[in-house]
Write an enzyme that holds these catalytic residues in place. Sequence first.
Site, PDB file in Angstrom:
ATOM      1  N   ASP A  24       0.863  -1.186   0.000  1.00 52.78           N
ATOM      2  CA  ASP A  24       0.000   0.000   0.000  1.00 52.78           C
ATOM      3  C   ASP A  24       0.896   1.231   0.000  1.00 52.78           C
ATOM      4  O   ASP A  24       1.991   1.226  -0.587  1.00 52.78           O
ATOM      5  CB  ASP A  24      -0.983  -0.075   1.184  1.00 52.78           C
ATOM      6  CG  ASP A  24      -2.288   0.661   0.918  1.00 52.78           C
ATOM      7  OD1 ASP A  24      -2.307   1.898   1.049  1.00 52.78           O
ATOM      8  OD2 ASP A  24      -3.297   0.014   0.559  1.00 52.78           O
ATOM      9  N   ASP A  25       0.459   2.297   0.637  1.00 51.58           N
ATOM     10  CA  ASP A  25       1.174   3.571   0.601  1.00 51.58           C
ATOM     11  C   ASP A  25       2.558   3.463   1.255  1.00 51.58           C
ATOM     12  O   ASP A  25       2.846   2.496   1.955  1.00 51.58           O
ATOM     13  CB  ASP A  25       0.316   4.603   1.356  1.00 51.58           C
ATOM     14  CG  ASP A  25       0.576   6.020   0.899  1.00 51.58           C
ATOM     15  OD1 ASP A  25       1.559   6.239   0.156  1.00 51.58           O
ATOM     16  OD2 ASP A  25      -0.196   6.913   1.285  1.00 51.58           O
TER      17      ASP A  25
ATOM     18  N   LYS B  95      -3.568  -0.581  -6.968  1.00 53.35           N
ATOM     19  CA  LYS B  95      -4.613   0.155  -6.245  1.00 53.35           C
ATOM     20  C   LYS B  95      -4.340   1.630  -6.501  1.00 53.35           C
ATOM     21  O   LYS B  95      -3.270   2.139  -6.136  1.00 53.35           O
ATOM     22  CB  LYS B  95      -4.513  -0.161  -4.743  1.00 53.35           C
ATOM     23  CG  LYS B  95      -5.361   0.735  -3.842  1.00 53.35           C
ATOM     24  CD  LYS B  95      -5.283   0.229  -2.390  1.00 53.35           C
ATOM     25  CE  LYS B  95      -5.947   1.171  -1.402  1.00 53.35           C
ATOM     26  NZ  LYS B  95      -5.910   0.640  -0.017  1.00 53.35           N
TER      27      LYS B  95
ATOM     28  N   ASP C  48      -5.329   5.200  -5.614  1.00 53.92           N
ATOM     29  CA  ASP C  48      -6.037   6.012  -4.627  1.00 53.92           C
ATOM     30  C   ASP C  48      -6.336   7.399  -5.218  1.00 53.92           C
ATOM     31  O   ASP C  48      -5.941   7.687  -6.355  1.00 53.92           O
ATOM     32  CB  ASP C  48      -5.143   6.103  -3.373  1.00 53.92           C
ATOM     33  CG  ASP C  48      -5.952   6.235  -2.103  1.00 53.92           C
ATOM     34  OD1 ASP C  48      -7.145   6.588  -2.192  1.00 53.92           O
ATOM     35  OD2 ASP C  48      -5.395   6.010  -1.014  1.00 53.92           O
TER      36      ASP C  48
ATOM     37  N   SER D 223     -10.048   3.714  -6.382  1.00 56.97           N
ATOM     38  CA  SER D 223     -10.670   4.325  -5.198  1.00 56.97           C
ATOM     39  C   SER D 223     -11.592   5.487  -5.579  1.00 56.97           C
ATOM     40  O   SER D 223     -12.138   6.149  -4.693  1.00 56.97           O
ATOM     41  CB  SER D 223      -9.595   4.815  -4.232  1.00 56.97           C
ATOM     42  OG  SER D 223      -8.791   3.746  -3.817  1.00 56.97           O
TER      43      SER D 223
ATOM     44  N   ARG E  56     -13.285   0.877  -4.427  1.00 56.35           N
ATOM     45  CA  ARG E  56     -13.674   1.244  -3.076  1.00 56.35           C
ATOM     46  C   ARG E  56     -14.748   2.313  -3.192  1.00 56.35           C
ATOM     47  O   ARG E  56     -14.576   3.282  -3.921  1.00 56.35           O
ATOM     48  CB  ARG E  56     -12.457   1.812  -2.327  1.00 56.35           C
ATOM     49  CG  ARG E  56     -11.405   0.772  -1.913  1.00 56.35           C
ATOM     50  CD  ARG E  56     -11.775   0.153  -0.582  1.00 56.35           C
ATOM     51  NE  ARG E  56     -12.166   1.185   0.365  1.00 56.35           N
ATOM     52  CZ  ARG E  56     -11.310   1.959   1.021  1.00 56.35           C
ATOM     53  NH1 ARG E  56     -10.023   1.764   0.893  1.00 56.35           N
ATOM     54  NH2 ARG E  56     -11.751   2.895   1.839  1.00 56.35           N
TER      55      ARG E  56
ATOM     56  N   ASP F 182     -12.512   4.205   4.854  1.00 52.12           N
ATOM     57  CA  ASP F 182     -11.536   3.164   5.206  1.00 52.12           C
ATOM     58  C   ASP F 182     -12.002   2.332   6.395  1.00 52.12           C
ATOM     59  O   ASP F 182     -12.488   2.876   7.383  1.00 52.12           O
ATOM     60  CB  ASP F 182     -10.211   3.803   5.630  1.00 52.12           C
ATOM     61  CG  ASP F 182      -9.495   4.471   4.478  1.00 52.12           C
ATOM     62  OD1 ASP F 182     -10.029   4.458   3.351  1.00 52.12           O
ATOM     63  OD2 ASP F 182      -8.410   5.006   4.718  1.00 52.12           O
TER      64      ASP F 182
HETATM   65  C1  GLA Z   1      -6.500   6.024   1.773  1.00 46.35           C
HETATM   66  C2  GLA Z   1      -7.040   4.665   1.350  1.00 46.35           C
HETATM   67  C3  GLA Z   1      -6.482   3.587   2.262  1.00 46.35           C
HETATM   68  C4  GLA Z   1      -4.967   3.601   2.211  1.00 46.35           C
HETATM   69  C5  GLA Z   1      -4.432   4.993   2.579  1.00 46.35           C
HETATM   70  C6  GLA Z   1      -2.953   5.113   2.348  1.00 46.35           C
HETATM   71  O1  GLA Z   1      -6.981   6.413   3.023  1.00 46.35           O
HETATM   72  O2  GLA Z   1      -8.430   4.640   1.350  1.00 46.35           O
HETATM   73  O3  GLA Z   1      -6.979   2.330   1.890  1.00 46.35           O
HETATM   74  O4  GLA Z   1      -4.533   3.220   0.934  1.00 46.35           O
HETATM   75  O5  GLA Z   1      -5.077   6.004   1.809  1.00 46.35           O
HETATM   76  O6  GLA Z   1      -2.447   6.364   2.690  1.00 46.35           O
END
Ligand code: GLA
Length: 418
Positions: free
Chosen positions: A90-91, A167, A169, A201, A226, A230
Amino acid sequence: MVLEGKAVFSTMLLLSLITLLALAVPYLSLDNGLVRTPPMGWMAWERYRCNIDCKKDPENCISEHLFKSMADRMAEDGWRELGYQYVSIDDCWSLKTRDSQGRLQADPERFPSGIKALADYVHSKGLKLGIYADLGNYTCGGYPGTTLDTISLDAATFAAWEVDMLKLDGCYSNSSVKAIGYQKMSSALNATGRPILYSCSWPAYEGGLPPQVNYTLLGEICNTWRNYGDVQDSWDSVLSIIEWYGKNQDVLQPAAGPGHWNDPDMLITGDFGLSFGQSKVQMAIWAILASPLFMSNDLRTISVNARDILQNRLLLYINQDSLGRQGKLIIEKKPLEVWRRELVKGQYAVAFMNKGTDGTPRDFPTCLSMLNITECATGYKVYDAFEKEFLGEMKLDTPIDVIVNPTGVVLLFIVPTC
Ligand code: GLA
C-alpha cells in the site's frame, strides 16, 4: 443519383462512427480478463499503515522484508491453495522524489532489492504482487502522486516491474482530474499488455453514489472499486460499512459481477479490534457481498481461531461463487438483519446478523419460504457454515429457529434437493 448520395452519406456516417468508436474504445474497456470471481489476498495498509521506521520496528515496517514474510506465510500456511493470491503493497513504499527519468522509485533502504526483485520473489511462491499509487499530486501519506502527465509512465514502470495489481487512490486531486485520470490509467494499463488488476478508489472520493458516481463506467474501466470510507480496527467501523452497503444496495448490487466488484475494504480478522463473533460477521457479510477478500493482519502470529474463519472453505466457496451476483439485505427486524445471496445451481447463502449489544442471543424463527427460497418444491439441504454442521433437509415450510449471538452471525448454506 439520389441513391448514390445516400450511399456517400452512409459511408461518411459509418466512417465517423468508426472514428468515434476508435476514440472511445481505449477508454471504455478494461480488457484484462481478470477476477471473474472476487480477488483474494493480503494488503498492508490497515494493520501496518505508514510505519517506515525499520530501525525501531524491523519486523513490521513497510519494507521488502514484510512483503516477503507474508508471501512465505501465504505459500506455506495454506492460504495460497485456498485462493489468497495477491500480496499487496500500500502507501509509503516509494522515495519522496522521482528518479532522473521521472519514474517512481522504491525507498532503497527499505526495498534494497527493488520492486522487480520483490515481484520475482512473490511469483516464485506462486503468488501475485500488488502495488499502490495515487491519482493526484501526492499519495494520502504524502509520497509522490501520479498526475495526468505521469499516468502512462507509471503504468509502464509497474508493468516493467511485473506487478499484477494496482490500487489507485485519489488523495490530492479534484473530481475533474479523477474523471480523466481513472479512465486514462485503465487504458494505460491495457496498453502495457500485462494483465494488471485495477482497483480504483475513485467512487470513495465522490460519495460512492450516483449521479457523481457512474457505476456502468466503473464496471467497464476498473476491476474493483472502493466506494466508502476506510475500514478501521473496530466493530463500529465494520458495522458502518455494512450499514452503508445495506442502505445503498439498490445502486451497489447491480454494479457488481464477474470482472468488476464493489470493495468494502480489507478484512481485519486477526487484528485487535473484533471479537471472534464480530470477525465472523465481517467474513459472512463480505462473502454475501461478493467482496474482494484482502486480509490486513499478521499472518506470522495469527491465532488459530482467526485462521479458521479466514480459511473456512464453505465461506470461501460462497464468496467465490461463479454466478458473481452480490447478495442483499432482505429482512430487517431490529436488532436482527437477514442477508441473502443467490449462488449457482439454485443454491443460497443466508446470513442472520444480530446488531444488538445487550448481551442476549436472539431467536429468529423462520423457514425457507419466509426467506423467499421457494424454487425447489421438494425442499433443500441446510448447513451451518461456521459450525460446519448439516442441519437437515427442510421443506419450504419446515420451521428453522436461528439463534444469533449479540454482534454475531449465523450463516446458512442452502442446497436444493431438486
Ligand atoms: C487512503 C485509502 C487507504 C490507504 C491509505 C494510504 O486512506 O483509502 O486504503 O490506501 O489512503 O495512505
